[in-house]
Design a protein around this motif. Structure first.
Motif, short mmCIF file in Angstrom:
data_model
loop_
_atom_site.label_atom_id
_atom_site.label_comp_id
_atom_site.label_asym_id
_atom_site.label_seq_id
_atom_site.Cartn_x
_atom_site.Cartn_y
_atom_site.Cartn_z
N GLN A 64 0.82 -1.22 0.00
CA GLN A 64 0.00 0.00 0.00
C GLN A 64 0.85 1.27 0.00
OE1 GLN A 64 -2.58 0.41 3.42
NE2 GLN A 64 -3.01 2.55 2.98
N GLY A 65 0.64 2.12 -1.00
CA GLY A 65 1.31 3.42 -1.05
C GLY A 65 2.77 3.37 -1.42
N HIS A 66 3.32 2.18 -1.65
CA HIS A 66 4.73 2.03 -1.98
C HIS A 66 4.90 1.71 -3.46
CE1 HIS A 66 4.96 1.49 2.40
NE2 HIS A 66 6.26 1.70 2.30
N GLY A 67 6.05 2.09 -4.01
CA GLY A 67 6.36 1.74 -5.39
C GLY A 67 5.28 2.20 -6.34
N ARG A 68 4.79 1.25 -7.15
CA ARG A 68 3.79 1.58 -8.16
C ARG A 68 2.36 1.40 -7.66
NH1 ARG A 68 8.09 -0.73 -11.16
NH2 ARG A 68 8.80 0.62 -12.88
N THR A 69 2.18 1.01 -6.41
CA THR A 69 0.83 0.85 -5.85
C THR A 69 0.35 2.17 -5.25
OG1 THR A 69 1.12 -1.50 -5.36
CG2 THR A 69 -0.58 -0.33 -4.12
N PRO A 70 -0.71 2.76 -5.79
CA PRO A 70 -1.21 4.01 -5.22
C PRO A 70 -1.79 3.78 -3.83
CG PRO A 70 -2.68 3.21 -6.95
CD PRO A 70 -1.49 2.31 -6.97
N ASP A 71 -1.77 4.83 -3.04
CA ASP A 71 -2.31 4.74 -1.69
C ASP A 71 -3.83 4.78 -1.73
OD1 ASP A 71 -2.27 4.60 1.08
OD2 ASP A 71 -2.07 6.76 1.35
N VAL A 72 -4.44 4.35 -0.63
CA VAL A 72 -5.88 4.51 -0.43
C VAL A 72 -6.03 5.60 0.62
CG1 VAL A 72 -8.02 3.41 0.29
CG2 VAL A 72 -6.32 2.10 -0.99
N ALA A 73 -6.51 6.77 0.20
CA ALA A 73 -6.46 7.96 1.04
C ALA A 73 -7.13 7.76 2.40
CB ALA A 73 -7.09 9.13 0.30
N ALA A 74 -8.27 7.11 2.41
CA ALA A 74 -9.05 7.03 3.65
C ALA A 74 -8.57 5.90 4.56
CB ALA A 74 -10.53 6.82 3.32
N ARG A 75 -7.60 5.10 4.12
CA ARG A 75 -7.19 3.94 4.91
C ARG A 75 -5.84 4.17 5.56
NH1 ARG A 75 -6.26 -2.25 2.70
NH2 ARG A 75 -4.05 -1.66 2.73
N PRO A 76 -5.75 4.07 6.90
CA PRO A 76 -4.43 4.15 7.53
C PRO A 76 -3.59 2.95 7.11
CG PRO A 76 -6.11 3.50 9.13
CD PRO A 76 -6.83 3.87 7.88
N LEU A 167 8.95 5.73 -9.27
CA LEU A 167 7.94 4.69 -9.47
C LEU A 167 6.50 5.12 -9.14
CD1 LEU A 167 9.73 1.57 -7.92
CD2 LEU A 167 9.72 2.31 -10.30
N ALA A 168 6.34 6.01 -8.19
CA ALA A 168 5.00 6.28 -7.66
C ALA A 168 4.08 6.92 -8.71
CB ALA A 168 5.09 7.18 -6.44
N PRO A 169 2.81 6.51 -8.74
CA PRO A 169 1.85 7.15 -9.64
C PRO A 169 1.68 8.64 -9.33
CG PRO A 169 0.96 5.09 -8.75
CD PRO A 169 2.20 5.40 -7.97
N ARG A 170 1.81 8.99 -8.04
CA ARG A 170 1.66 10.40 -7.62
C ARG A 170 2.83 10.75 -6.68
NH1 ARG A 170 -3.63 8.31 -7.53
NH2 ARG A 170 -3.49 7.82 -5.32
N PRO A 171 3.99 11.10 -7.24
CA PRO A 171 5.15 11.39 -6.40
C PRO A 171 4.92 12.50 -5.38
CG PRO A 171 5.80 11.14 -8.69
CD PRO A 171 4.30 11.17 -8.67
N GLU A 172 3.97 13.38 -5.66
CA GLU A 172 3.69 14.47 -4.72
C GLU A 172 3.10 13.97 -3.41
OE1 GLU A 172 0.05 14.07 -7.39
OE2 GLU A 172 2.24 13.97 -7.60
#
Length: 269
Positions: A64-76, A167-172
């Motif tokens: 989750q949230g690492h590499g090429r896997t985007p994060d899930v905003a609402a999930r810790p 790698l990240a879809p959204r480096p920001e």
């Protein structure tokens, strides 16, 4: 790119090894590799090149949230939830049982897969992970307690950020990842009873200069039935689980040790 839609996220994975993408060509279960904090599946390139993928289907996962896997905003970010993600990926790929190897954060995730979905796990390799938070040296947990999202800017000079930016879809979203990992690392936990209850064979791997207390390494091995008695001249009392302490390594460079791949390969075979 190979993504699996599981638990509300698009989980990135890659297949490696001489049996990649060809189920049924080997009798060995597929091996899933789970990276450490701020890493990605690419972190395992030295281990795969070291022979871990010979004759085996190897799958690397970006958590989750690492590499090429985007994060899930609402999930810790929790290792319990990421363990469910990996279990869902195993089912998504139609794998009956898999071997798991995790390093640090990935080892915690692999442990949670085994605790929460033991029916999916054949063998388990936990690299540089304590069974409870106070297994780390006090200075390590003190550093974890001080870390927050504000460290994101400082960490932009690190190889970890260079990997994420590439790698990240959204480096920001780098500060979001730093904040979530920091929040997770500040949480207290104690999995000793759950690890002791595991019935799958486990290989524990630590560095001789790890961030984990040597006494806790021995304690974890004892939870799995190891180091409690002499196994006898014929080895009949030897536990199914094993303990390995890699010399000349630390928590930060253990994955690059040339001794790691043959140690793991011997256990899995």
């Amino acid at each position: 790119m190979p993504y699996a839609d599981v638990n509300g996220m698009s989980l990135y994975f890659e297949e490696h090894g001489s049996a990649a993408g060809t189920p049924g060509t080997t009798t060995e279960p597929p091996l899933l590799l789970l990276h450490g904090g701020f890493g990605s599946g690419e972190s395992f390139a030295p281990l795969i090149a070291g022979g871990l993928g010979e004759g085996r289907r190897v799958i690397t996962v970006d958590l989750q949230g690492h590499g090429r896997t985007p994060d899930v905003a609402a999930r810790p970010m929790t290792m319990e939830a990421m363990g469910d993600d990996v279990a869902a990926l195993i089912k998504h790929l139609g794998i009956e049982k898999a071997d798991l190897l995790g390093y640090s954060l990935g080892a915690g995730t692999a442990a949670r897969v085994a605790v929460q979905h033991e029916e999916l796990v054949d063998r388990l390799v936990l690299v540089s992970m304590p069974a409870r938070r106070d297994g780390w040296f006090p200075d390590v947990t003190a550093q974890m307690d001080q870390m927050s999202e504000s460290a994101a800017e400082f960490l932009k000079d690190s190889p970890m950020y260079a990997l994420y930016e590439r790698l990240a879809p959204r480096p920001e979203h780098w500060p979001v990842l730093v904040g979530k990992v920091a929040a997770m690392n500040r949480q207290d936990y104690d999995w000793t009873d759950e690890i002791a209850a595991l019935s799958v064979p486990v290989l524990l791997v630590f560095a001789d200069a790890d961030g984990i207390r040597p006494a806790h390494m021995a304690e974890m091995f004892a939870l799995l039935g190891g180091g409690l008695k002499d196994p006898g001249w014929d080895g009949g009392g030897r536990p199914a689980s094993r303990l390995s302490v890699i010399p000349g390594a630390s928590h930060y460079d253990l994955m690059f040790s040339p001794l790691l791949a043959p140690t793991v390969r011997s256990f899995l075979q």
